[in-house]
Design a protein around this motif. Structure first.
Motif, PDB file in Angstrom:
ATOM      1  N   GLY A 173       0.807  -1.213   0.000  1.00  0.00           N
ATOM      2  CA  GLY A 173       0.000   0.000   0.000  1.00  0.00           C
ATOM      3  C   GLY A 173       0.845   1.269   0.000  1.00  0.00           C
ATOM      4  O   GLY A 173       0.519   2.248   0.687  1.00  0.00           O
ATOM      5  N   LEU A 174       1.929   1.266  -0.789  1.00  0.00           N
ATOM      6  CA  LEU A 174       2.839   2.408  -0.831  1.00  0.00           C
ATOM      7  C   LEU A 174       2.823   3.068  -2.203  1.00  0.00           C
ATOM      8  O   LEU A 174       2.402   2.465  -3.187  1.00  0.00           O
ATOM      9  N   ARG A 175       3.304   4.307  -2.239  1.00  0.00           N
ATOM     10  CA  ARG A 175       3.291   5.109  -3.462  1.00  0.00           C
ATOM     11  C   ARG A 175       4.722   5.312  -3.966  1.00  0.00           C
ATOM     12  O   ARG A 175       5.646   5.550  -3.175  1.00  0.00           O
ATOM     13  N   TRP A 176       4.913   5.218  -5.272  1.00  0.00           N
ATOM     14  CA  TRP A 176       6.221   5.430  -5.899  1.00  0.00           C
ATOM     15  C   TRP A 176       6.812   6.777  -5.487  1.00  0.00           C
ATOM     16  O   TRP A 176       6.151   7.799  -5.595  1.00  0.00           O
ATOM     17  N   ARG A 177       8.046   6.744  -4.945  1.00  0.00           N
ATOM     18  CA  ARG A 177       8.754   7.945  -4.476  1.00  0.00           C
ATOM     19  C   ARG A 177       7.969   8.705  -3.409  1.00  0.00           C
ATOM     20  O   ARG A 177       8.204   9.895  -3.185  1.00  0.00           O
ATOM     21  N   GLY A 178       7.032   8.012  -2.762  1.00  0.00           N
ATOM     22  CA  GLY A 178       6.160   8.683  -1.792  1.00  0.00           C
ATOM     23  C   GLY A 178       6.395   8.254  -0.354  1.00  0.00           C
ATOM     24  O   GLY A 178       5.483   8.356   0.481  1.00  0.00           O
ATOM     25  N   PHE A 179       7.618   7.797  -0.015  1.00  0.00           N
ATOM     26  CA  PHE A 179       7.899   7.397   1.371  1.00  0.00           C
ATOM     27  C   PHE A 179       9.406   7.417   1.627  1.00  0.00           C
ATOM     28  O   PHE A 179      10.215   7.301   0.706  1.00  0.00           O
ATOM     29  N   PHE A 180       9.760   7.612   2.889  1.00  0.00           N
ATOM     30  CA  PHE A 180      11.139   7.455   3.344  1.00  0.00           C
ATOM     31  C   PHE A 180      11.286   6.035   3.880  1.00  0.00           C
ATOM     32  O   PHE A 180      10.348   5.487   4.460  1.00  0.00           O
ATOM     33  N   LEU A 181      12.466   5.449   3.713  1.00  0.00           N
ATOM     34  CA  LEU A 181      12.673   4.046   4.090  1.00  0.00           C
ATOM     35  C   LEU A 181      13.810   3.905   5.091  1.00  0.00           C
ATOM     36  O   LEU A 181      14.865   4.540   4.957  1.00  0.00           O
ATOM     37  N   TYR A 182      13.587   3.074   6.102  1.00  0.00           N
ATOM     38  CA  TYR A 182      14.658   2.601   6.983  1.00  0.00           C
ATOM     39  C   TYR A 182      14.563   1.080   7.037  1.00  0.00           C
ATOM     40  O   TYR A 182      13.470   0.527   7.217  1.00  0.00           O
ATOM     41  N   THR A 183      15.677   0.383   6.883  1.00  0.00           N
ATOM     42  CA  THR A 183      15.687  -1.061   7.089  1.00  0.00           C
ATOM     43  C   THR A 183      16.795  -1.411   8.071  1.00  0.00           C
ATOM     44  O   THR A 183      17.878  -0.816   8.036  1.00  0.00           O
ATOM     45  N   GLY A 184      16.537  -2.373   8.928  1.00  0.00           N
ATOM     46  CA  GLY A 184      17.527  -2.813   9.913  1.00  0.00           C
ATOM     47  C   GLY A 184      16.848  -3.189  11.203  1.00  0.00           C
ATOM     48  O   GLY A 184      15.683  -2.848  11.439  1.00  0.00           O
ATOM     49  N   LEU A 207       7.041   7.480   6.892  1.00  0.00           N
ATOM     50  CA  LEU A 207       8.272   6.764   7.195  1.00  0.00           C
ATOM     51  C   LEU A 207       7.949   5.268   7.237  1.00  0.00           C
ATOM     52  O   LEU A 207       7.101   4.829   8.011  1.00  0.00           O
ATOM     53  N   VAL A 208       8.627   4.510   6.386  1.00  0.00           N
ATOM     54  CA  VAL A 208       8.419   3.058   6.315  1.00  0.00           C
ATOM     55  C   VAL A 208       9.609   2.372   6.981  1.00  0.00           C
ATOM     56  O   VAL A 208      10.761   2.607   6.596  1.00  0.00           O
ATOM     57  N   ILE A 209       9.329   1.553   7.985  1.00  0.00           N
ATOM     58  CA  ILE A 209      10.390   0.864   8.731  1.00  0.00           C
ATOM     59  C   ILE A 209      10.256  -0.640   8.527  1.00  0.00           C
ATOM     60  O   ILE A 209       9.181  -1.220   8.735  1.00  0.00           O
ATOM     61  N   SER A 210      11.337  -1.252   8.114  1.00  0.00           N
ATOM     62  CA  SER A 210      11.381  -2.704   7.923  1.00  0.00           C
ATOM     63  C   SER A 210      12.478  -3.281   8.804  1.00  0.00           C
ATOM     64  O   SER A 210      13.615  -2.811   8.777  1.00  0.00           O
ATOM     65  N   GLY A 211      12.139  -4.280   9.599  1.00  0.00           N
ATOM     66  CA  GLY A 211      13.151  -4.925  10.442  1.00  0.00           C
ATOM     67  C   GLY A 211      12.547  -5.476  11.710  1.00  0.00           C
ATOM     68  O   GLY A 211      11.445  -5.107  12.115  1.00  0.00           O
ATOM     69  N   SER A 256      13.694   8.524  -0.305  1.00  0.00           N
ATOM     70  CA  SER A 256      15.053   8.553   0.251  1.00  0.00           C
ATOM     71  C   SER A 256      15.203   7.417   1.259  1.00  0.00           C
ATOM     72  O   SER A 256      14.209   6.902   1.782  1.00  0.00           O
ATOM     73  N   PHE A 257      16.451   7.068   1.528  1.00  0.00           N
ATOM     74  CA  PHE A 257      16.760   6.066   2.549  1.00  0.00           C
ATOM     75  C   PHE A 257      17.396   6.793   3.735  1.00  0.00           C
ATOM     76  O   PHE A 257      18.309   7.604   3.562  1.00  0.00           O
ATOM     77  N   VAL A 258      16.914   6.503   4.954  1.00  0.00           N
ATOM     78  CA  VAL A 258      17.387   7.192   6.153  1.00  0.00           C
ATOM     79  C   VAL A 258      18.040   6.181   7.094  1.00  0.00           C
ATOM     80  O   VAL A 258      17.441   5.147   7.420  1.00  0.00           O
ATOM     81  N   PHE A 259      19.266   6.492   7.543  1.00  0.00           N
ATOM     82  CA  PHE A 259      20.040   5.511   8.321  1.00  0.00           C
ATOM     83  C   PHE A 259      20.893   6.246   9.366  1.00  0.00           C
ATOM     84  O   PHE A 259      22.078   6.485   9.156  1.00  0.00           O
TER      85      PHE A 259
END
Length: 388
Positions: free
Chosen positions: A204-215, A243-247, A289-292
């Motif tokens: 349910g996300l939009r192309w170039r429409g979210f910031f991502l963090y994974t970890g 802000l989308v967080i995966s981990g 963008s990716f935020v880390f």
């Protein structure tokens, strides 16, 4: 004969190559594949457990059953202690007929009494952040890593930062440590909106429409600073660019719980939990963008994966991260909430800046390859070969 031109006999440990391939297992697998292609320089043999093989075992789903049995057995303190005491000795025994070979462990540990050995150290988190390792194993791990340093003819690190750490922490000569930077696997590359459509629809996300963090969500990854910075953005921007967080949630405290709840209830935070490896490259390339903001990294592979995917990076300037991103990322002090918020706003509002970061990130990422990693590893082998 010049050692640099002599064909080297190498035994490469493959214990960490397990399904699913992540982290150190991915490094070992990619490096082993590259080394196999250097037949003019290396004669490669593999040690898996206590068995020496001529071919590289491929990690597969069927191996999960064996791993789950092993994990159940190792929950028994008695079985675990017997395993700890006997397994390294069994490895040494398996290598007894390979005294003219160089032995390389890509995962810290070296068995006793194996000459001409090399180990790869990925970071020193077991010493700096022991709370993020199983409590019962911390003392053992620290002791075994001290043993590795004593046993190794040479050590390899992923970054210059970790090399400096090893020199300082163990008092090592810099000539005993080689740096072989990591790389991305081939799944990470630029993609079009159409190519990632099905994955975006799934979440349910939009192309170039979210910031991502994974970890993993743990203190050294500094998620609290990220959430505090994000919370300062205007609500309309937060909702337009969640802000989308995966981990995995490896750690929680009261403030983190409150901010997670606030973000999810206000619609600006999407926590996906564990994302299958096949979907991650699509999320990387689809993100705005990716935020880390991590406090401690031995290398920081996710920022390289983001740049390779054509995604701008905002990260901390801590430990090894500046080595990986060069001048291509927006960098901030790890706990500087205000600067991080200003960078998030900049990326949303300044399309030309964002495009410049995409371009410079792609150029920076080209400096890293598994071929280069193999080159630097072979240089370490050649150094050890001088004592053969």
């Amino acid at each position: 004969m010049d050692v640099g031109r002599k064909k080297l006999n190498v035994v490469f440990s493959t214990d960490c190559i397990k399904y699913p391939l992540t982290g150190i297992g991915r490094y070992a697998f990619e490096l082993a594949q590259q080394l196999q292609q250097r037949e003019e320089q290396i004669a490669l043999t593999f040690l898996h457990g206590t068995k020496v093989r001529d071919s590289l075992a491929i990690a597969s789903e069927s191996a999960q059953t064996v791993q789950s049995i092993k994990r159940k057995l190792q929950k028994s303190k008695t079985v675990s202690e017997i395993y700890r005491l006997t397994f390294p000795i069994m490895k040494s025994f398996a290598l007894r007929n390979f005294k003219d070979h160089i032995f390389h462990s890509p995962n810290y540990y070296l068995p006793p009494q194996v000459k001409h050995s090399i180990a790869t150290f990925h970071d020193l988190s077991v010493f700096h952040w022991p709370q993020f390792h199983p409590a019962g194993r911390v003392h053992l791990m620290q002791k075994e890593l001290h043993n590795t340093v004593k046993r190794a003819s040479m050590l390899i690190t992923d970054s210059n930062y970790t090399k400096e750490e090893l020199m300082t922490f163990f008092g090592l000569d810099e000539r005993k440590i080689a740096v072989a930077p990591l790389a991305c696997n081939q799944q990470f590359h630029q993609r079009t909106e159409e190519q990632v459509k099905s994955v975006l629809n799934e979440y349910g996300l939009r192309w170039r429409g979210f910031f991502l963090y994974t970890g993993t969500i743990e203190p050294r990854k500094n998620i609290l600073t990220l959430l505090r910075a994000y919370d300062r953005l205007p609500l309309i921007e937060k909702k337009n660019f969640p802000l989308v967080i995966s981990g995995y949630k490896g750690w929680e405290n009261e403030e983190l719980f409150k901010l997670f709840h606030k973000g999810e209830s206000e619609g600006w935070l999407r926590y996906l939990g564990f994302v299958p490896g096949k979907n991650l490259p699509a999320l990387f390339s689809a993100a705005n963008s990716f935020v880390f903001p991590s406090i401690y990294e031995g290398f920081g592979l996710p920022v390289l994966e983001a740049m390779t995917s054509g995604t701008p990076v905002i990260c901390s300037n801590a430990t090894s991260l500046p080595e990986v991103v060069g001048d291509a990322a927006l960098q901030h002090e790890p706990e500087d909430v205000e600067t991080l918020t200003s960078y998030l706003k900049m990326i949303v509002e300044d399309d030309s800046k964002r495009q410049l970061m995409i371009n410079s990130g792609l150029v920076q990422a080209q400096q890293f390859s598994w071929s280069l990693c193999a080159d630097k590893t072979i240089e370490a082998y050649q150094q050890v070969a001088k004592s053969l």
